[in-house]
Design a protein around this motif. Structure first.
Motif, PDB file in Angstrom:
ATOM      1  N   THR A  12      -4.742  -6.169   1.865  1.00 26.78           N
ATOM      2  CA  THR A  12      -4.222  -5.912   0.422  1.00 26.78           C
ATOM      3  C   THR A  12      -3.381  -6.660  -0.098  1.00 26.78           C
ATOM      4  OG1 THR A  12      -4.660  -3.498   1.199  1.00 26.78           O
ATOM      5  CG2 THR A  12      -3.482  -3.695  -0.700  1.00 26.78           C
ATOM      6  N   LEU A  13      -2.375  -7.212   0.673  1.00 28.44           N
ATOM      7  CA  LEU A  13      -1.241  -8.083   0.099  1.00 28.44           C
ATOM      8  C   LEU A  13      -1.943  -9.488  -0.371  1.00 28.44           C
ATOM      9  CD1 LEU A  13       1.660  -7.524   2.403  1.00 28.44           C
ATOM     10  CD2 LEU A  13       1.522  -6.377  -0.179  1.00 28.44           C
ATOM     11  N   HIS A  14      -2.789  -9.938   0.520  1.00 25.43           N
ATOM     12  CA  HIS A  14      -3.550 -11.186  -0.092  1.00 25.43           C
ATOM     13  C   HIS A  14      -4.410 -10.823  -1.190  1.00 25.43           C
ATOM     14  CE1 HIS A  14      -6.704 -14.327  -0.217  1.00 25.43           C
ATOM     15  NE2 HIS A  14      -5.458 -14.993   0.258  1.00 25.43           N
ATOM     16  N   GLU A  15      -4.851  -9.917  -1.396  1.00 24.81           N
ATOM     17  CA  GLU A  15      -5.684  -9.376  -2.427  1.00 24.81           C
ATOM     18  C   GLU A  15      -4.846  -9.198  -3.913  1.00 24.81           C
ATOM     19  OE1 GLU A  15      -9.759  -8.671  -4.109  1.00 24.81           O
ATOM     20  OE2 GLU A  15      -9.071  -9.436  -1.857  1.00 24.81           O
ATOM     21  N   VAL A  16      -4.033  -9.214  -3.838  1.00 21.60           N
ATOM     22  CA  VAL A  16      -3.077  -8.781  -4.838  1.00 21.60           C
ATOM     23  C   VAL A  16      -1.998  -9.969  -5.278  1.00 21.60           C
ATOM     24  CG1 VAL A  16      -2.906  -6.501  -4.840  1.00 21.60           C
ATOM     25  CG2 VAL A  16      -0.916  -7.701  -3.747  1.00 21.60           C
ATOM     26  N   GLY A  17      -2.413 -11.186  -4.460  1.00 21.49           N
ATOM     27  CA  GLY A  17      -1.597 -12.448  -4.724  1.00 21.49           C
ATOM     28  C   GLY A  17      -0.706 -12.934  -4.002  1.00 21.49           C
ATOM     29  N   VAL A  18      -0.221 -12.196  -3.011  1.00 23.44           N
ATOM     30  CA  VAL A  18       1.037 -12.414  -2.072  1.00 23.44           C
ATOM     31  C   VAL A  18       0.606 -13.528  -1.069  1.00 23.44           C
ATOM     32  CG1 VAL A  18       2.492 -11.792  -0.247  1.00 23.44           C
ATOM     33  CG2 VAL A  18       1.926 -10.141  -2.288  1.00 23.44           C
ATOM     34  N   ARG A  19       1.545 -14.700  -1.313  1.00 22.91           N
ATOM     35  CA  ARG A  19       1.280 -15.885  -0.280  1.00 22.91           C
ATOM     36  C   ARG A  19       2.178 -16.120   0.612  1.00 22.91           C
ATOM     37  NH1 ARG A  19      -3.027 -14.428  -1.982  1.00 22.91           N
ATOM     38  NH2 ARG A  19      -4.414 -15.522  -3.334  1.00 22.91           N
ATOM     39  N   GLN A  20       3.366 -15.477   0.517  1.00 22.00           N
ATOM     40  CA  GLN A  20       4.276 -15.377   1.676  1.00 22.00           C
ATOM     41  C   GLN A  20       5.006 -14.318   1.854  1.00 22.00           C
ATOM     42  OE1 GLN A  20       5.342 -17.736  -1.152  1.00 22.00           O
ATOM     43  NE2 GLN A  20       4.228 -19.501  -0.128  1.00 22.00           N
TER      44      GLN A  20
END
Length: 564
Positions: A12-20
């Motif tokens: 989910t975090l990757h899908e919303v654009g989180v990279r770190q």
């Protein structure tokens, strides 16, 4: 194949654009960090203190407006996040804080590190929830991210150690709804009323805040059409180049007299995307139009004639089409002349500083701005260093300036700068810190070194709590001995960490030291021994304040003669 809560969270975090994700590892977070390792798309940045993780996430979110994430494990690990999370709360930045929790089966019997995380996070977070079952997890994850965006603030979820590794029945749904708030325009009839008020005013001044950032091109066009000077808050300082003809300076102590005078002498003030807290610097006897998406801020700093709920960009676009142009430049010219005189005074302080035996802090700030990259990010700590940099840095228009704007917390710059640098290791990021603030979370420089974050740190070393010292003297009291302290050699500390360290003790050494710092390929520290007796420039300082400063200095001299 079923996914664990940890795996769903990473997806989910990757899908919303989180990279770190920033945090400190711990047993309750093991399933999450293992899921991050196996997935490989999100970088785990291990920090040296959880407060540094929260600050890093806040720095990212403040710069981009996008969700950033920090983690702390059970009990103390989560507790340490809280102080740093106030950076996101007070500066309205979307951050998700994830904490581990004691096993759900052990709660209520004073288990090791047990606390009540929802109570702990209630003040700093607009949403806080402990996940007590795998079935509940996807909806809570969705709600937390949605609320972080909707409130532009902190959301917190606590996941017990015996829950986070369990399988969930499904992933997070409705992912397309997890995004920043869209712009909405004020009501048309209010915009027409605003246009009529603007047309009837002989002179208009515009106060620009961070909430107007996306509309700065349109605001500059409106200023030209209205012959209106643009005054900015500290957080909005970087939105236009310092030499823009309508950008006449800031308001308050991190600003100057020209901006304050322009607001007070105008017939009408247009307040755009600002909730400027120091109401004593705002006018109270002129008409004010305030535009902000947050309806609850309208009229709470100064009495407004018309308050409009809506985003600044569509509002200004429509005002441009509705207002008549003004041709009388008398008010604008007066503000511009005041600004030039103010700038000349600031320049004289820098020129005088070059001839002194001690390094003047305003000279450091000015030269740092001149030598920095055209798109550098300055992260300024809280304290007297804020005044030096806020008043003497001259931004290019492409540079960004971050600080602890509304939390005003000392020791936050290093953590925030690490977060900003992690977004782009090729962009120049400079932390300007006082020696007191730098030593608060000194270990976060090792985070810079470990993760190859080429952060540049300039330590304004005055061997004291400079702003506290100044406040004591402003009150007419001699500086308390607790406001002074010894320091380590910060350049030697940098080298001990495996980075580069530079020192400047005299004005003649400053230029080479700054150039060496900025040319270093990796993280580096410049230790600048500034003159601790130098006073910042304060707009419209009162005679009684001058008297109190003088009285304090006399008392300090008498104490010194008595040997304390």
């Amino acid at each position: 194949m079923a996914s664990t809560i940890a795996e769903i969270l990473v997806e989910t975090l990757h899908e919303v654009g989180v990279r770190q994700i920033f945090g400190v590892v711990g047993d309750a977070l093991n399933p999450l960090t293992d899921a991050i390792r196996r997935d490989g798309r999100i970088e785990w940045i291990g920090v040296r203190h959880e407060e540094g993780a929260a600050q890093a996430a806040a720095g990212q979110a403040k710069l981009t407006g996008r969700l950033a994430v920090c983690c702390g494990t059970t009990g103390p690990g989560a507790n340490h996040l809280v102080a740093g999370l106030y950076e996101a709360k007070k500066d309205h930045a979307p951050v998700l804080a994830i904490s581990g929790g004691v096993p759900a089966s052990r709660r209520g019997i004073d288990y090791l590190q047990e606390n009540s995380p929802d109570l702990l996070f209630r003040d700093v977070a607009s949403y806080t929830q402990t996940i007590i079952s795998a079935e509940q997890a996807p909806n809570v994850i969705h709600q937390a991210i949605a609320q972080a965006y909707a409130t532009r603030g902190v959301a917190h979820i606590s996941i017990p150690a015996d829950i986070i590794g369990g399988n969930a029945p499904a992933g997070v749904s409705s992912m397309h709804t997890l995004r920043p708030l869209p712009d909405s325009a004020p009501a048309p009839e209010e915009l027409q009323q605003a246009a009529e008020m603007i047309d009837s005013a002989k002179s208009v001044a515009i106060l620009v805040g961070h909430g107007a950032r996306s509309a700065i091109a349109e605001i500059a066009t409106l200023a030209e059409k209205l012959q209106a000077p643009l005054v900015h808050t500290f957080r909005a300082k970087d939105m236009l180049p310092y030499d823009h003809p309508y950008w006449i300076g800031g308001v308050g102590l991190i600003g100057g007299a020209p901006g304050i005078d322009a607001l007070h002498n105008a017939e009408l003030m247009l307040m755009l995307g600002s909730d400027y807290p120091y109401s004593e610097f705002l006018p109270s006897k002129i008409r004010i139009i305030q535009i902000d998406q947050r309806g609850f801020v309208l009229g709470r700093r100064a009495p407004v004639t018309l308050g409009m709920i809506g985003a600044v960009k569509p509002a200004v676009e429509q005002l441009l089409a509705r207002v008549q142009g003004k041709t009388d430049q008398t008010f604008l010219k007066k503000a511009g002349d005041d600004r030039r005189r103010w700038n000349d005074m600031l320049d004289r302080h820098v020129a005088i500083g070059r001839t002194q035996k001690k390094i003047k802090p305003q000279s450091v700030a000015r030269r740092l701005g001149e030598l920095a990259a055209d798109d550098a990010v300055f992260v300024i700590d809280t304290g007297v260093v804020t005044l030096w940099c806020g008043n003497w840095l001259r931004q290019s228009g492409r540079q960004r300036i971050l600080a602890s704007f509304n939390n005003a917390a000392v020791g936050t710059a290093l953590g925030q700068a690490n977060g900003v640098q992690a977004l782009d290791r090729r962009r120049q990021v400079i932390a300007a810190v006082g020696d007191g603030g730098f030593t608060m979370l000194l270990g976060e420089f090792m985070t810079s070194v470990e993760h190859k974050l080429p952060l540049k740190v300039v330590v304004f070393n005055n061997r004291e709590w400079g702003l506290v010292h100044l406040e004591m003297e402003e009150a007419g009291m001699p500086a308390f001995e607790g406001s002074n302290f010894p320091n380590m050699d910060f350049a030697a500390f940098a080298r001990a960490c495996g980075a580069e360290g530079f020192t400047a003790q005299t004005p003649a050494q400053l230029d080479d030291a700054l150039r060496g710092l900025l040319a270093a390929p990796g993280p580096a520290i410049l230790n600048v021994m500034i003159d601790p007796a130098e006073l910042p420039v304060m707009p419209h300082i009162k005679l009684d304040q001058i008297w109190r400063f003088g009285l304090a200095k006399v008392k300090e001299s008498m104490i010194s003669m008595k040997g304390g």
